[in-house]
Design a protein around this motif. Structure first.
Motif, PDB file in Angstrom:
ATOM      1  N   SER A 148     -28.849  32.686  40.214  1.00 42.54           N
ATOM      2  CA  SER A 148     -27.469  33.174  40.091  1.00 42.54           C
ATOM      3  C   SER A 148     -26.799  33.273  41.455  1.00 42.54           C
ATOM      4  N   SER A 205     -23.242  33.864  34.461  1.00 40.29           N
ATOM      5  CA  SER A 205     -23.340  33.729  35.907  1.00 40.29           C
ATOM      6  C   SER A 205     -22.851  32.330  36.293  1.00 40.29           C
ATOM      7  N   LYS A 263     -21.428  24.400  33.291  1.00 41.64           N
ATOM      8  CA  LYS A 263     -22.745  24.897  33.723  1.00 41.64           C
ATOM      9  C   LYS A 263     -23.891  24.036  33.251  1.00 41.64           C
ATOM     10  N   ARG A 288     -24.947  24.332  30.298  1.00 37.21           N
ATOM     11  CA  ARG A 288     -25.703  25.436  29.700  1.00 37.21           C
ATOM     12  C   ARG A 288     -26.138  25.083  28.292  1.00 37.21           C
ATOM     13  N   ASN A 300     -23.551  29.675  37.963  1.00 29.72           N
ATOM     14  CA  ASN A 300     -24.521  28.725  38.529  1.00 29.72           C
ATOM     15  C   ASN A 300     -24.809  27.652  37.488  1.00 29.72           C
TER      16      ASN A 300
END
Ligand code: TXA
Ligand code: MG
Length: 355
Positions: free
Chosen positions: A176, A168, A62, A64, A170
Motif C-alpha cells: 500500500s 488503497s 488497480k 484488482r 496501489n
C-alpha cells in the motif's frame, strides 16, 4: 497520460489554491473519475460509491480482482452532536442508502464503536444499503464503511457530496502507498487526479471489523487496536483460519507484497545465518531493521531502518519495503514482530508479504 498531482497542505485547506484543488477534485468525482487522496492510514483511490461505472474504473486502474470488495468512505457530520452523534450518524448512513437495516445489536455495537473510533482507522462491515452498487461489495450483501481521519479526505468527501469508494491506491497485491510518490510509482497515468498531502500518519490500513456475523470479528487487523475494540463492545470472535472462507480477500495469504522475497525471521542470529547463505548464493540482500538492531550489521549492507516503537514501525514499514525493492534487493530480511495493538497489524502484513 500523466496524472495531475496537486500538492496541498492538510493544515491549510482554506487557501484559494487548496479550495480550487478541492473543487476540481469534486468535479472529477462528480463526472465519474478517479481521485487518489491521503487518509490517516494509507493513500486511497477514490470514486463516487453510488456510480457503478466509476467504481468499475477503480478495479481497472488497480487491476484488482473483482471479488475483493471496496471500503466506502463517508463523512458523518452528525458526530458533532454530543451523545446522540453516533446513532444519528448511523441513521444518516441508512437514509442516504449506504447501509441497510440494522438489527438492534448492530445498532448498539456500531454506534458505540463509531463514538469511540470515528473519524479513524476502523472499517465496519454492515448490511449493504440500497444505493451501493453490487460492484462495490463484489456482489455481497454487506458493505465496509469508514470515516477517515484526515483533513484532505474529509474535505474531499464534503465537496464531492457523495460517499467515496476507495481501496488503497496501489496495484492489486502490491504494498500500500503511504506517500504520493508511491501512488505515482504504481498508478501514474491510470488516474485523473492525485492529492499530495505528505506522508500518511499511521502507515498501515484500517482494522476491518465484521458486525454482520454471529458475533463481531476482525477480518483484517489494522490501525484500531483489537484490545480497544474489545474494551468497547466485549470479546470478539477469533480470527477465521487463513484461506477458509473468502470473507475478506485482503486476507489472501499473498498480499501487501514487495517484488523482493521477504523473509521474516525470529531473531538476529537467524538473520545473520540467512544473510550468509543468500550472500554465498550471490543474491542481493536488503535488511529491514529496527534502529536498535542496525549496529549489529555492517554499514555497507543496504538497509532501511524503522523506529523501535510499533507506531514508528507501522508508519515507515511500506516505505521500507518499497525502498529496498528500488535498491534492487532480491531478498529482504527482517525480524518478526509480535505484541498487541499496531504490532498485530504489522505482524499480519509481514506474514502476508513474506514468501
Ligand atoms: O485504511 C484503509 O482501509 C485504506 C484507506 C484508503 O481507507 N483502504 C484499504 O482498502 O485498505 P483496500 O481495498 O485496500 O482493503 C479493504 C479490505 C479488503 O481486505 C477487503 O476485502 C475488505 O477490506 N472489505 C471491504 N468490504 C468488505 C466487506 N463488505 N466484507 C468483507 N471485507 C470487506
Ligand atoms: Mg489494499
Amino acid at each position: 497520460m500523466i496524472t495531475r498531482t496537486l500538492r496541498i497542505d492538510p493544515n491549510a485547506l482554506d487557501t484559494p489554491a487548496a479550495r480550487e484543488a478541492l473543487d476540481r477534485a469534486a468535479v472529477v468525482i462528480g463526472q465519474g473519475g478517479l481521485v487518489a487522496f491521503p487518509t490517516e492510514t494509507v493513500y486511497g483511490l477514490g470514486a463516487n460509491a453510488f456510480d457503478p461505472a466509476a467504481v468499475a474504473r477503480i478495479f481497472e486502474a488497480k487491476r484488482r480482482a473483482l471479488n475483493d470488495p471496496l471500503i466506502v468512505h463517508v463523512r458523518a457530520p452528525e458526530l458533532a452532536a454530543p451523545d446522540v452523534g453516533p446513532k444519528a450518524a448511523l441513521a444518516g448512513l441508512w437514509s442516504s442508502g449506504v447501509i441497510g437495516d440494522l438489527a438492534p445489536r448492530q445498532v448498539l455495537q456500531a454506534s458505540t464503536l463509531i463514538g469511540r473510533f470515528w473519524p479513524g482507522p476502523l472499517t465496519l462491515v454492515l448490511p449493504r444499503g440500497a444505493r451501493i452498487p453490487a460492484s462495490v461489495t463484489s456482489g455481497g450483501d454487506t458493505v465496509g464503511v469508514r470515516m477517515p481521519h484526515h483533513p484532505i479526505a474529509l474535505a474531499l468527501l464534503e465537496r464531492a457530496g457523495v460517499p467515496i469508494a476507495a481501496p488503497s491506491a496501489n496495484l492489486f497485491g502490491h504494498v500500500s502507498p503511504t506517500s504520493a510518490q508511491h501512488v505515482l510509482d504504481d498508478l501514474d497515468g491510470r488516474i485523473d487526479l492525485l492529492f499530495d498531502g505528505g506522508p500518511t500518519m499511521i502507515g498501515v490500513e484500517s482494522t476491518v471489523l465484521d458486525l454482520t456475523g454471529a458475533g463481531p470479528r476482525i477480518l483484517r487487523p489494522g490501525g484500531a487496536p483489537r484490545q480497544e475494540i474489545e474494551a468497547c463492545i466485549g470479546p470478539l470472535l477469533p480470527a477465521e483460519a487463513p484461506g477458509v472462507a473468502l470473507r475478506s480477500p485482503g486476507l489472501l495469504e499473498k498480499h501487501y507484497a514487495p517484488r523482493a522475497a521477504l523473509k521474516v525471521l525470529p531473531d538476529l542470529e537467524s538473520i545473520r545465518t540467512a544473510l550468509e547463505i543468500a550472500g554465498g548464493a550471490g543474491r542481493r540482500v536488503g535488511l529491514l531493521l529496527n534502529t536498535s538492531d542496525r549496529a549489529a550489521f555492517p554499514d555497507a549492507l543496504p538497509a532501511f531502518v524503522l523506529g523501535d516503537t510499533p507506531e514508528a514501525m507501522a508508519r515507515d514499514l511500506y516505505a521500507g519495503l518499497r525502498a529496498l525493492d528500488d535498491a534492487g534487493a532480491d531478498i529482504i530480511l527482517c525480524r518478526a514482530v509480535s505484541g498487541p495493538g499496531l504490532a498485530e497489524a504489522i505482524a499480519d502484513r509481514l506474514r502476508r508479504a513474506a514468501r
